[in-house]
Design a protein around this motif. Structure first.
Motif, PDB file in Angstrom:
ATOM      1  N   GLU A   9       0.834  -1.220   0.000  1.00 45.02           N
ATOM      2  CA  GLU A   9       0.000   0.000   0.000  1.00 45.02           C
ATOM      3  C   GLU A   9       0.858   1.256   0.000  1.00 45.02           C
ATOM      4  N   ASP A  10       1.931   1.240   0.797  1.00 46.41           N
ATOM      5  CA  ASP A  10       2.821   2.400   0.861  1.00 46.41           C
ATOM      6  C   ASP A  10       3.494   2.638  -0.502  1.00 46.41           C
ATOM      7  N   ILE A  11       3.897   1.563  -1.146  1.00 45.26           N
ATOM      8  CA  ILE A  11       4.531   1.668  -2.474  1.00 45.26           C
ATOM      9  C   ILE A  11       3.547   2.264  -3.481  1.00 45.26           C
ATOM     10  N   LYS A  12       2.305   1.784  -3.419  1.00 47.31           N
ATOM     11  CA  LYS A  12       1.267   2.264  -4.336  1.00 47.31           C
ATOM     12  C   LYS A  12       0.977   3.747  -4.095  1.00 47.31           C
ATOM     13  N   ARG A  13       0.872   4.116  -2.825  1.00 50.01           N
ATOM     14  CA  ARG A  13       0.600   5.510  -2.443  1.00 50.01           C
ATOM     15  C   ARG A  13       1.663   6.457  -2.980  1.00 50.01           C
ATOM     16  N   ARG A  14       2.893   5.974  -3.071  1.00 47.72           N
ATOM     17  CA  ARG A  14       3.997   6.800  -3.594  1.00 47.72           C
ATOM     18  C   ARG A  14       4.046   6.798  -5.115  1.00 47.72           C
ATOM     19  N   GLY A  15       3.150   6.039  -5.758  1.00 49.68           N
ATOM     20  CA  GLY A  15       3.105   6.011  -7.213  1.00 49.68           C
ATOM     21  C   GLY A  15       4.225   5.206  -7.848  1.00 49.68           C
ATOM     22  N   VAL A  16       4.832   4.305  -7.092  1.00 46.67           N
ATOM     23  CA  VAL A  16       5.889   3.450  -7.638  1.00 46.67           C
ATOM     24  C   VAL A  16       5.237   2.187  -8.183  1.00 46.67           C
ATOM     25  N   ASP A  17       5.513   1.856  -9.458  1.00 47.15           N
ATOM     26  CA  ASP A  17       4.852   0.652  -9.985  1.00 47.15           C
ATOM     27  C   ASP A  17       5.806  -0.458 -10.391  1.00 47.15           C
TER      28      ASP A  17
END
Ligand SMILES: [Mn+2]
Length: 243
Positions: A23-31
């Motif tokens: 979730e944290d990775i997604k929130r930062r826009g890292v894909d």
């Protein structure tokens, strides 16, 4: 173009921790996400961890647990893990590659689980510099045999960064079984992907609080054999709960 790559490692079947990190990775826009091994074992839900990693990670390398978890054994805890994972996932884990290699902002980067020579060779930040420096070497197990400028690894569940002989060594720490702080650990690399020109390069260390007591309950309710050490480590963030 600046690229960001999240590096996660040592999930060990802890799903509340893995979900919090994803979730944290997604929130930062890292894909783009790479996984440095030890998806299962120790914790209760390796089967879910394997499925989530296969869904979200573009590249995955083999950890020591991934390597031995599918092998014949009489160990009760391991047999429980094997039944939980099932044959197809065990085969997937046992066939993962050793390294991920690429160039970023002019630096040759190599990522692996424990060492370029073996998933069972453990090198800690407090080991002698000569020993640490061998982590930059290549070997026949690596995708190529060049000497790396930047090396990232997992295995020790202990996040750190160190510069040695003009090279950079870092450890991602552990998502599901961190042993320095009880919060999930991961890293984001940022730079110019596949650019041979020197350029800005970032290594960012992130700690993500998650529901540790849910992870404890998951372990107890799963009926896994001998959950005590895992439970203690999840609660304290210390190896076997010791100082
Ligand atoms: Mn591990």
């Amino acid at each position: 173009m600046i690229t960001r790559i999240a590096l996660i490692s040592d999930i060990h079947g802890n799903i509340p921790a893995l979900r919090a990190v994803l979730e944290d990775i997604k929130r930062r826009g890292v894909d783009t996400i790479y996984c440095l091994g030890d998806l299962a074992g120790k914790g209760p839900d390796g089967h879910v961890a394997v499925d989530l990693v296969r869904t979200h990670c573009q590249q995955v390398v083999r950890g020591n647990w991934d390597d031995f978890i599918g092998k014949d054994t009489t160990d009760t805890a391991l047999r429980w893990q094997q039944q939980r994972l099932g044959g197809e996932r065990l085969q997937y884990l046992g066939n993962l590659p050793y390294t991920i290699e690429f160039v970023m902002s002019g630096k040759r980067i190599r990522l692996f689980h424990a060492s370029p020579r073996s998933v069972y060779e453990r090198i800690q930040p407090w080991d002698e510099k000569e020993k640490q420096a061998t982590l930059f070497h290549g070997s026949a197990l690596c995708a190529s045999e060049y000497v790396a400028d930047v090396v990232g690894y997992g295995d020790i569940h202990n996040a750190y960064i160190q510069h040695l002989d003009g090279k950079t060594l870092f450890n991602t720490g552990s998502v599901g079984n961190p042993l320095e702080l009880p919060e999930a650990s991961y890293v984001i690399l940022e730079g110019y992907y596949e650019s041979k020109e020197p350029g800005p390069f970032t290594i960012q260390f992130i700690r993500v609080p998650y529901d540790n007591e849910q992870a404890v309950q998951d372990a107890i309710q799963s009926g896994m054999p001998y959950p005590d050490t895992y439970v203690l480590e999840i609660r304290t963030g210390k190896y076997q709960g010791k100082k």
